[in-house]
Write a protein that holds these residues in place. Structure first.
Motif, PDB file in Angstrom:
ATOM      1  N   LEU A 462     -29.885 -15.724 -10.152  1.00  6.13           N
ATOM      2  CA  LEU A 462     -31.304 -15.548  -9.856  1.00  6.13           C
ATOM      3  C   LEU A 462     -32.102 -15.337 -11.142  1.00  6.13           C
ATOM      4  N   THR A 464     -35.230 -13.838 -11.307  1.00  4.29           N
ATOM      5  CA  THR A 464     -36.385 -12.993 -10.964  1.00  4.29           C
ATOM      6  C   THR A 464     -36.947 -12.272 -12.182  1.00  4.29           C
ATOM      7  N   GLN A 473     -39.479 -16.180  -1.685  1.00  7.67           N
ATOM      8  CA  GLN A 473     -38.199 -15.499  -1.850  1.00  7.67           C
ATOM      9  C   GLN A 473     -37.738 -14.992  -0.488  1.00  7.67           C
TER      10      GLN A 473
END
Length: 813
Positions: A462, A464, A473
């Motif tokens: 990921l 993020t 998301q």
């Protein structure tokens, strides 16, 4: 007058009964006079079957007075056919000739075809009932085709009405449909290997990311919609990949190496053998290639092992393990304009797809002395699939280096158990059979969607931290639970006519527990909307499915069959909650239900002609389909997935096989010449719809014609096959949008145009241990496509392969 008629009826009835009471018994031996056990004995005149005992003896009851055509088959021996003319109870002695390794490839194929015809999904096979159902079996050993890349249009050439999504990934995935069912990853079939489920989640995500390598297969068994009673609720029916049985030798190794166009290389190596009560079969398959478009390289590995132990003649246990992994780069889809301009181009160079699949299965089988069989199958799956890439709704937009990529991760963990008990019994002097079974299935799968990294590599972590304001998301768990009970019974009302009713009870619990987060930014990159929605959705349903099959077998080898059964397909939670820039899904989408029916005739006339021709209808309630909508407050168009309405597909499906060699060159057993015609004519209609511009339209994925023609010619150890396929145009959405060749934005709307393909394959056996195969797929080098993808590997048009070459060398020791 009435008395005379009654006496005449009694006389005819008495004669008929006397015919049925004549029996043929005997003993089967080999060339050395040794009695042979487990030899299969068929009376093709009365459609009855038995096996020889330990002392080689057999008995066939209810034979006709006059000619009875008997066929004898023992493993490792040549099939023997003999006509026995009987007027009373008769005893015979049969001698079987052992198969020799010096026989030509043509003779061996013809022997295998005889066996295949005998074993073609009998009415009863161990703990399964197929009477009255539309069934098809593909014998892989008899095919001259590109097996190394699982070429679906060649492998399934003699299965009527199938539609195929073609990819250039070396056959790593199989996508077949039919009768208006979306072919995508074979999700409308219950897909099994050696009788156990292999899809990601039978209920919540029935897509098959693993396809058993064709080089490992003995046969492929297909049962159409009536399979819902025994195998589940899918509209398409059952596809079962039956892997090769262990060699009867103590040790046998087979290795096949294939090279082909665009740097294709595959290796398939198998090891098998039998030592006393223990037998085994294992294989390793490696594939790599670059594909015909940029950014299409793939690398795949498959390992399988099967271990068997025969405790007694009647009791055995079997264990299977499968591991499949691959990493593929995906070139993305094309718009219609891009396809017409250059179908080999790609504007995606950061898209990746990764699979890791693990399957486990343990099966126990027991045959009871009172003519009954029991089987228990335990199975499990522990797998994942990851998808990473740039997925702009505007397909023509090139990838932008350094920007976020969309990451979708699915982890699948499930297990189940299926038990079956089949009992044969006499009813009114006729042998009938009763099947009862149950299945327990439990899954705990997870789905995650979020930002991927900005790089170009296959990094599935990921991102993020790098992209905290990524727009869509989500993270969910899908704990599904299912238990089912089913029963079928063959009522053999006469020697020729049988009725098979069936019932299935389903209890399905599906859940989605998690959250999704939506973030929007203004043109300056400032967050103007940020909302997280927690969800805990649970759906419980239970229902009963009913079905009925009919069969009438004529004396000339033909059978008239018919069936009708209810079907059901549950909504997949994974599809509902995955954000996709090219598609949207109705939040009120519900399950589909309906029924399937077939009426047909099949069989073999002498040894020169066989057929299976039928008409069918598939009726849907709340059919799930797609149509175009405009995103609110935007000019963007997407395909909207919802319950479109009530639909029906119906048509004629046929497969005709002609043994031309037997007609013109009967005296030469080393020459083979066969031809087939596979013709499906299909129509469809949306009968009702709550949406405008849909009622009266055609159902998606239904070409008016779907035809395949082919021939196989061989002499001694040389074989050649030629196949031509022509498929009509088909729509991809419920609104029946036509193709727009000037569309240079989306590529996800419009029909799939008609196309045709020609394939040629050759095989040459050299001595006892070597074989060479070669071929050309898409000989005419036609450019066409079979899929408009809304998600990976697109979105957009996915072009099919141009002309490609392949060559295979096989060593067998």
């Amino acid at each position: 007058m009435k008395l005379k008629a009654f006496k005449l009826f009694i006389l005819l009835f008495t004669i008929t009964c006397s015919y049925a009471q004549v029996s043929i018994s005997g003993v089967v031996k080999d060339d050395n006079g040794i009695a042979l056990a487990e030899v299969e004995v068929y009376n093709l005149t009365t459609n009855t079957f038995t096996k020889t005992k330990e002392d080689g003896t057999f008995s066939l009851d209810k034979c006709f007075v006059g000619e009875n055509k008997l066929t004898f088959y023992g493993f490792g021996f040549r099939v023997k056919e003999q006509v026995v003319n009987v007027q009373e109870n008769t005893s015979i002695t049969i001698t079987l000739e052992e198969l020799s390794n010096t026989l030509s490839e043509v003779v061996l194929i013809q022997e295998k075809e005889k066996v295949f015809a005998l074993n073609r999904l009998k009415d009863i096979d161990e703990t399964a009932i197929y009477a009255g159902k539309k069934t098809e079996v593909i014998s892989i050993e008899n095919l001259t085709a590109n097996k190394a890349t699982n070429n679906a249009r060649q492998i399934y050439a003699q299965v009527a009405g199938l539609t195929i999504n073609e990819n250039s990934d070396g056959g790593l995935q199989l996508s077949i449909g039919g009768r208006g069912l979306n072919p995508n990853r074979t999700s409308n079939f219950n897909t099994r290997q050696n009788g156990y489920d292999i899809s990601a989640d039978v209920l919540g995500y029935p897509e098959s990311y693993y396809a058993t390598p064709t080089e490992a297969l003995e046969e492929i068994q297909i049962v159409r919609g009536a399979a819902s009673l025994q195998y589940g609720t899918q509209f398409g029916g059952l596809i079962n990949f039956k892997i090769k049985s262990p060699s009867t030798k103590p040790f046998e190794i087979v290795t096949r190496n294939t090279v082909g166009s665009y740097n294709l290389f595959t290796n398939f190596t198998s090891l098998s053998g039998t030592n006393g009560k223990f037998s085994h079969y294992s294989f390793y398959n490696y594939k790599k290639g670059d594909g015909f478009r940029p950014n299409s390289e793939f690398d795949a590995k498959t390992f399988f092992t099967n271990l068997n132990y025969q405790f007694t003649e009647n009791t055995s246990v079997h264990f299977d393990y499968t591991h499949f992994e691959y990493l593929a780069k995906q070139p993305g889809g094309l718009t219609d304009f891009m396809f017409e301009q250059d179908p080999t181009q790609s504007n995606r160079d950061r898209n990746w797809f990764k699979i890791d699949w693990n399957l486990f299965a343990l099966r126990f089988k027991h045959h009871f002395q009172h003519d009954a069989d029991f089987s228990l199958q335990l199975f499990g799956l522990d797998s994942y699939r990851y998808a990473l890439g740039y997925r702009s709704n505007r397909v023509s937009n090139p990838d932008t280096p350094g920007t976020e990529r969309d990451l979708i991760k699915g982890d699948f963990v499930n297990w189940g158990a299926e038990a079956r008990y089949l009992k044969k019994y006499n009813l009114l002097g006729k042998k009938s059979a009763f099947l009862i079974g149950g299945k327990y299935y439990q899954a705990k799968n997870t789905g995650l969607q979020g930002p991927g990294s900005s790089g170009e590599d296959a990094n599935f972590d990921l991102g993020t931290d790098e992209f905290p304001n990524y727009g869509n998301q989500s993270e969910y768990q899908f704990p599904n639970l299912n238990f089912a009970f089913f029963a079928e019974n063959i009522f053999q009302l006469t020697d020729k006519f049988s009725v098979t009713p069936g019932i299935r009870y389903e209890n399905i619990q599906t859940k989605a527990d998690g959250y999704y987060r939506e973030i929007r930014e203004d043109l300056s990159g400032n967050v103007i909307y940020d909302e997280t929605v927690e969800e805990n959705v649970e759906k419980n349903r239970q229902f009963v499915l009913l079905g009925l099959g009919l069969s009438y077998k004529f004396n000339n080898g033909l059978e008239l069959y018919g069936n009708i059964s209810q079907n059901y397909r549950s909504v997949t939670f994974n599809d509902i909650r995955t954000a996709n820039p090219s598609a949207a899904i109705d939040e009120n989408i519900t399950d589909e239900s309906g029924y399937t029916s077939d009426i047909g005739i099949r069989g073999k006339i002498r040894d020169i002609f066989s057929l299976d021709a039928s008409v069918y209808a598939l009726y849907y309630n709340d059919k799930i389909g797609e149509y175009l909508i405009q995103v609110p407050n935007s000019a963007q168009l997407v395909r909207f997935r919802s319950n479109v309405g009530t639909g029906i597909t119906y048509g004629f499906e046929s497969i005709f096989n002609f043994n031309l060699g037997k007609i013109f060159f009967r005296s030469n057993e080393n020459f083979i010449w066969k031809a087939f015609a596979n013709v499906a004519i299909t129509d469809s209609e949306y009968l009702e719809s709550n949406q405008p511009n849909i009622k009266g339209n055609k159902v998606e994925f239904v070409p008016l014609y779907n035809t395949k023609y082919g021939t196989q010619i061989g002499y001694k150890n040389t074989l050649m096959s030629i196949q031509y396929m022509a498929v009509g145009k088909q729509f991809t959405n419920a609104e029946n949008n036509p193709q727009d060749e000037n569309d240079n934005t989306y590529g996800i709307f419009g029909e799939i145009p008609a196309y045709d393909v020609l394939d040629v394959s050759l095989s040459q056996k050299i001595g006892k241990h070597f074989k060479f195969e070669a071929g050309i797929n898409n000989v005419l080098n036609n450019w066409y496509f079979t899929r408009r993808a809304t998600g990976y590997p697109g979105p957009g048009i996915i072009p099919s392969e141009p002309r490609v070459f392949y060559g295979t060398i096989e060593f067998r020791f």
